[in-house]
Enzyme design. Sequence first.
Site, PDB file in Angstrom:
ATOM      1  N   ASP B 399      32.104   0.757  84.222  1.00 45.80           N
ATOM      2  CA  ASP B 399      33.353   0.044  84.265  1.00 45.80           C
ATOM      3  C   ASP B 399      33.332  -0.817  85.522  1.00 45.80           C
ATOM      4  O   ASP B 399      32.532  -0.575  86.421  1.00 45.80           O
ATOM      5  CB  ASP B 399      34.459   1.093  84.328  1.00 45.80           C
ATOM      6  CG  ASP B 399      35.815   0.468  84.469  1.00 45.80           C
ATOM      7  OD1 ASP B 399      36.045  -0.536  83.803  1.00 45.80           O
ATOM      8  OD2 ASP B 399      36.617   1.000  85.239  1.00 45.80           O
ATOM      9  N   LYS B 400      34.169  -1.826  85.582  1.00 46.02           N
ATOM     10  CA  LYS B 400      34.170  -2.635  86.800  1.00 46.02           C
ATOM     11  C   LYS B 400      35.235  -2.150  87.792  1.00 46.02           C
ATOM     12  O   LYS B 400      34.921  -1.659  88.869  1.00 46.02           O
ATOM     13  CB  LYS B 400      34.400  -4.108  86.480  1.00 46.02           C
ATOM     14  CG  LYS B 400      34.245  -4.998  87.699  1.00 46.02           C
ATOM     15  CD  LYS B 400      34.569  -6.426  87.384  1.00 46.02           C
ATOM     16  CE  LYS B 400      36.057  -6.656  87.189  1.00 46.02           C
ATOM     17  NZ  LYS B 400      36.850  -6.531  88.397  1.00 46.02           N
ATOM     18  N   GLY B 686      37.352  -4.742  81.028  1.00 44.34           N
ATOM     19  CA  GLY B 686      38.434  -5.418  80.338  1.00 44.34           C
ATOM     20  C   GLY B 686      38.827  -6.691  81.050  1.00 44.34           C
ATOM     21  O   GLY B 686      39.646  -7.466  80.588  1.00 44.34           O
ATOM     22  N   LYS B 800      34.372  -0.684  74.137  1.00 38.84           N
ATOM     23  CA  LYS B 800      33.411  -0.097  75.074  1.00 38.84           C
ATOM     24  C   LYS B 800      32.655   1.030  74.384  1.00 38.84           C
ATOM     25  O   LYS B 800      31.426   1.121  74.457  1.00 38.84           O
ATOM     26  CB  LYS B 800      34.139   0.452  76.293  1.00 38.84           C
ATOM     27  CG  LYS B 800      34.763  -0.595  77.179  1.00 38.84           C
ATOM     28  CD  LYS B 800      35.343   0.068  78.410  1.00 38.84           C
ATOM     29  CE  LYS B 800      35.901  -0.953  79.385  1.00 38.84           C
ATOM     30  NZ  LYS B 800      36.434  -0.339  80.595  1.00 38.84           N
ATOM     31  N   ASN B 824      41.036   3.946  80.408  1.00 39.46           N
ATOM     32  CA  ASN B 824      40.405   3.066  79.432  1.00 39.46           C
ATOM     33  C   ASN B 824      38.908   3.315  79.312  1.00 39.46           C
ATOM     34  O   ASN B 824      38.253   2.759  78.452  1.00 39.46           O
ATOM     35  CB  ASN B 824      40.684   1.598  79.777  1.00 39.46           C
ATOM     36  CG  ASN B 824      40.162   1.251  81.152  1.00 39.46           C
ATOM     37  OD1 ASN B 824      39.893   2.159  81.958  1.00 39.46           O
ATOM     38  ND2 ASN B 824      39.988  -0.012  81.438  1.00 39.46           N
TER      39      ASN B 824
END
Lengths: 350, 1154
Positions: B399-400, B686, B800, B824
């Site tokens: 994830d970022k 996202g 994802k 998420n």
Amino acid sequence: MGKEGGCGQNKTMVKQEQELANRPDNTAFTQQRLPAWQPMLSAGIVIPGFVIIGLAFIGIGVALFITSKNIQVMEMDYTGFEPDSDCFKCSNPEEKNCVCQLDFNISSRFEGPVFFYYGLSNYFQNYRRYGVSKDDAQLSGDLDNFKSPSDTCSPYDTDGIKPIVPCGSIANSMFNDTFLLYREVNGTNELVPLDGKGIAWWTDYNVKYRNPNVTPLKEAFEGTVKPLFWPRPAYELDTSDPNNNGFINQDFLVWMRRAALPDFRKLYRRIAQGDYARGLPAGNYSLKIAYNYPVLSFQGRKKVVFSNVSWMGGRNDFLGIAYLVIGSMCVFMSIVMLIVYAKFKFPEED
Amino acid sequence: MSNRCSNEETRVDSRTIYVGHRSSSTNEAFIPPKFCDNRIVSSKYTVWNFLPKNLFEQFRRIANFYFLIIFLVQVIVDTPTSPVTSGLPLFFVITVTAIKQGYEDWLRHKADNEVNKYPVTVLEQGRRIRKESEKIKVGDVVEVEEDVTFPCDLILLQSSRDDDTCFVTTASLDGESNHKTHYTVPDTEKDLETLNATIECEQPQPDLYKFVGRMHIYKNDQEPAVRSLGPENLLLKGATLKNTQRICGVAIYTGMETKMALNYQGKSQKRSAVEKSINAFLLVYLCILVSKALVCTTLKYVWQGKPGQDEPWYNEKTQREKDTNLYLKMFTDFLSFMVLFNFIIPVSMYVTVEMQKFLGSFFITWDKDFFDPEIKEGALVNTSDLNEELGQVEYVFTDKTGTLTQNNMEFIECCIDGFQYKYRDASSDLDGFCVTDGPLNKVQEKAGREELFLRALCLCHTVQVKESSEQGQGQRDQVDGFGLDGEVLPPLREQRGFIASSPDEVALVKGAMRFGFTFLGLESKNMKILTRNNDIEMYELLHVLNFDPVRRRMSVIVRSKSGDTLLFCKGADSSIFPRVRQEEVERIRMHVERNATTDDYLLVVTLGAMCFAVQEEDYAQADAGLMEARLALQDREQKLMAVYNQVETGMSLIGATAVEDRLQEEAAETMEALQGAGIKVWVLTGDKMETAKSTCYACRLFQRNTELLELTVRTLEDGGRRREERLHELLLEYHKKAVQDAPTWSSANQDYGFIIDGATLSMVLNSSSESNSSRYKNLFLQICQNCTSVLCCRMAPLQKAQIVKMVKNSKGSPITLSIGDGANDVSMILEAHVGIGIKGKEGRQAVRNSDYAIPKLKHLKKLLLAHGHLYYVRIAHLVQYFFYKNLCFILPQFLYQFFCGYSQQPLYDAAYLTMYNICFTSMPILAYSLLEQHICIEVLLDNAALYRDIAKNGMLRWRPFLYWTLLGVFHGLLFFFGVRFLFSNPALQDNGQVFGNWSYGTIVFTVLVFTVTLKLALDTRHWTWINHFVIWGSLLFYVFFSFFWGGIIWPFLKQQRLYFVFANMLSSVSAWLVIILLILLSLLPEILLVVFHKPRGPRQVELRHIHTFPLYFTHSFSPRFIYLFHFLTVLPLFSLWFWSSLMEPIFNIFIRGI
């Protein structure tokens, strides 16, 4: 109020403790930093190691090989399979109480003490059902097991009515050929004394096998029958010596220790008495065999073996040769390694 | 009215609760509905059902069942070994497992009791009654005091606080330690005794954050009032009351129906690749076992067919044997052989593997490098089953936000009406549009817009003000103080704490504070703001349209003092721009995009996307819609969503903000190390493409020379043709570039980076035609697999997971790892082979659903490169060794059958058969599998490339398995035939006495135990004192045990087979010599291999200070070498016969010469 305050303090203390408890212990073990020895099998260690091991093995191998070669062994088959042999007449199972004779010559002195073995081949003493067919409690002198032998002894537990003692296949099939060794001295046959003591394991004789504490021994066997194959009951195995009678008869003990392989030999007598303590002198000998044990029905063979022993036991070339081979292999490999080493250079030895 | 209620009650998906058990109508007989009691039962067993239930569960495992069958066969059929030999290990395993499970269950019982017996206060007919927690019934009104945990799920009726709220922390439920505000049901009477109400709510469901219900309040002779109930009214069992003296609530879900209990169920089990390998190997060994038994059975009957062999006179059969049917006999013989050889499948391996995994996972939690002083926590292991999988990862999906970046938001600039404002005057890079720089200027016409923007910042959020103890006038003065200055004093700012569900909300509120607008808090539905001019403005908060990741925006509706109703909306630019008047968009869009592409290695400017919009509302209509949607029992979510979308339209854009997010510590180094380890890193976020791209550059996932292959909506629109066609074209083009033209021998020449966005991905995955879809998918996968890194932006959580699944199921089924910190990311964490949660700021959902949780991204490096690598090597070696040692254990027993008339005679004594795996050889391998570091940790961390050596399950593939199996066969042959040749003359003692079969077995067994243990010693590269203790200790134990076992006449044994066998063996020099010979001969090839197998080649030269690899670690070693060495060592054995015949005359001459 004060109480509540106390609680609050406790809580903060608990909290601090939790924080401390959360922090992992900084020990060598938990951090996987235990001091460790990290062996390196580098050529620098292995090549000399191989040379040393190789030389040591060659040394042991030479010693073993020479020892083994110095052990004298004389093996003679007396099954009577060939018609020209004297025992051929006895090989017929109908023949009872047959005695045959085996003549042989010893060209040079047979160094003493000489051990006299009998050997059987294609005889499966290591057969599983055969192996369990005995009653150790009975053989350690437990009179209860005289009356009701263990069912592992089947089909040799009873003769139908009375219990068999000693019960089971092993005891039943005890080897019962007997041998007398004569030496020809000035035309007459002189009996060579055979020593039947010390042929079985000391612990078998003294601890594991026991006669019942009844004297005379015969009374203990009241109400039992002898094994079907036996010519006489257990308490008459050696009537001359009460310490070699019954279950602690050494021939019986030797037989009861099952052989590992189907071709085996068992110790029969030692020749260590009188003049023969130093060995059997050269000359002609004859062996009188009371031929009782049938083996031809299962393609078995019987033989007698005269052998002396060394520190390594009986003659066995395998060990010496194996040591020599492995030893020379080690030396050979170290030479190969040395060549490879010289040619390619092992990186870490730069 | 009551009719309607009872009608609804019959519906299965809702329940009706009578508050305080008071019926709503008097004319109807009140039958309290049946609900479960408030007992929490997390324990699995009771004293009575423990034994049967536990046994049943244990024997459901295939291995245990197998051993049970073997045991039963031994009991029923006349078999060579006593049932004890397999019964005892099985009993041991079952008992140990049962004790462990029993203990765990006892702990659960204790915890249950603690909860169930906890005293609570229940209001009954006006009296306060102390009860045990388990006696609470649905409908009871429960009183809870501060810092006490709620005993069941309650609807908040009354709070001691003035504003009818209470604060709650759900730390024990989801780990979020911030205080959450919950509200009482509006307009309930203060006097709970007279409250006559029913609650209708949904049946219990596990989602902690969802709840719908409504409350009917009956007042005398009035139409019942209806109030909607949502999660903000629900107090969950397990949460703790904070900052509130006492509350009263009515129990609606009790015991096992509480949301906490419903969430208690464990996750589905993930299985590691190693486990699959074990099962495959097991199958092979099962085949070996069956074929051995078949061979022996067949040969037995062939052999018995020869005359005289079946039943020699000395070994007569019993009557029963003679009567048995031939085929039945064959079958029982087969079973007997199975039993005799069953030790080849080691019962203890499962125990050892499980113990290794369980104990081994402690090293992760213990590692102090994983301890983060900020959150005061270390790593967390949720499952120990996947330790070794950490060493096999090929794809990392990260994830970022919060994972690559810190999610530590700071407001740095904003843009109002196209003019850029920066907080600090540090930047030299001025924007062309920027009329003002630094703090807000005093250009009058703009002031109105600016203030509106700042008010929007202050109002549009769900932030709470943290109440410190010395709250009051003093603090307000301080606030005034810096309000006047217009400049922020950092220490003061920090005194005012804000709590929010997401850190960017706090950043925005704090940002507004810097510009002089301070949010003072929410007081009875009024938001208080301190303006620049030190006025306090009050806004009535009418509605909050909560944030959700699908809408990607949130709104508030407020009414100012002047009576205007305003809607403020904030959200990502993509979700705001379509909803505002288009003419305003362009000016701001330029800024937003410029911000996002800022290429800065230290800071990543994200959230250029927070746009604010305002709309003057037609409030009445919106209010009605919202109220209706909120009251809906069914599909409330969808209805709300629809109303939200309806309300949030036609807004005008005020401005945009830029919030900066720092990269995680050592994020770039970690990513570099992962790539160095041959792991492909995919960023799934996202976030928008520009932001994500700059993050990728900052993390060095994309290098300056990386050629980017972009497949986004933008590139698709470039061509001006239909999207589908363009997609096809681009895919082919990229495929040509990255796959076909790429030189196969080296991928280092040209790095490719691939970028795709959510919309395009769904086009790729769900193309219009079925055939295209799979083709696109293939092309896409091939391109991605040839790129060093892939960036997927604008991803929905489900997408994802889709990507992870796609890669997981692609060719070669690579091992995937997902790492994330937010809710998420949960779907991809659950989907991947290994899910890692970061203990970040976005709650604990990711951590709760993960397999491992670490405080920071940088810990991933050590987790994979060091821990994962070591665990893999350890367990792989453990598995191979276990199979090996059991093969060379049983092979001599198999060979012995050829020499004992196939009579199933065991070679070893029953005690040895039983103890071999339990005592003599179990501890060294366990210690090895816990402590081994074939390469020390620092080197592993410094040389990421070492990770590649074990990639693709390298140590558990068929080739190493074959190697170990051949080694086992070689050793087994050596042990048996070596002793066999020795026993060609069984007179092995210097007194001429002979050895029997048990001596034979004991010599073989001694060689076996020593060889197998020393083989492990040879493989051990890391000798701690524990290894020394355990290895030499096991050997010593074997010797002592053998003496002891043979030294006593054991009264419980029927046959004293081993009496003095071991001692007698040691008195024979030949036995000693053969033992030494065979051990050395078995190990010689190993030693030679270690010596010859030195690291060579350019890569290894730089690693030469490290270590030597045992052979099976790498594939570079030619198998010919292995076979050559084995041939060289087997050779003497087979050539012994030739030698003896050849050398005898030579030696005879030699000896005579002496």
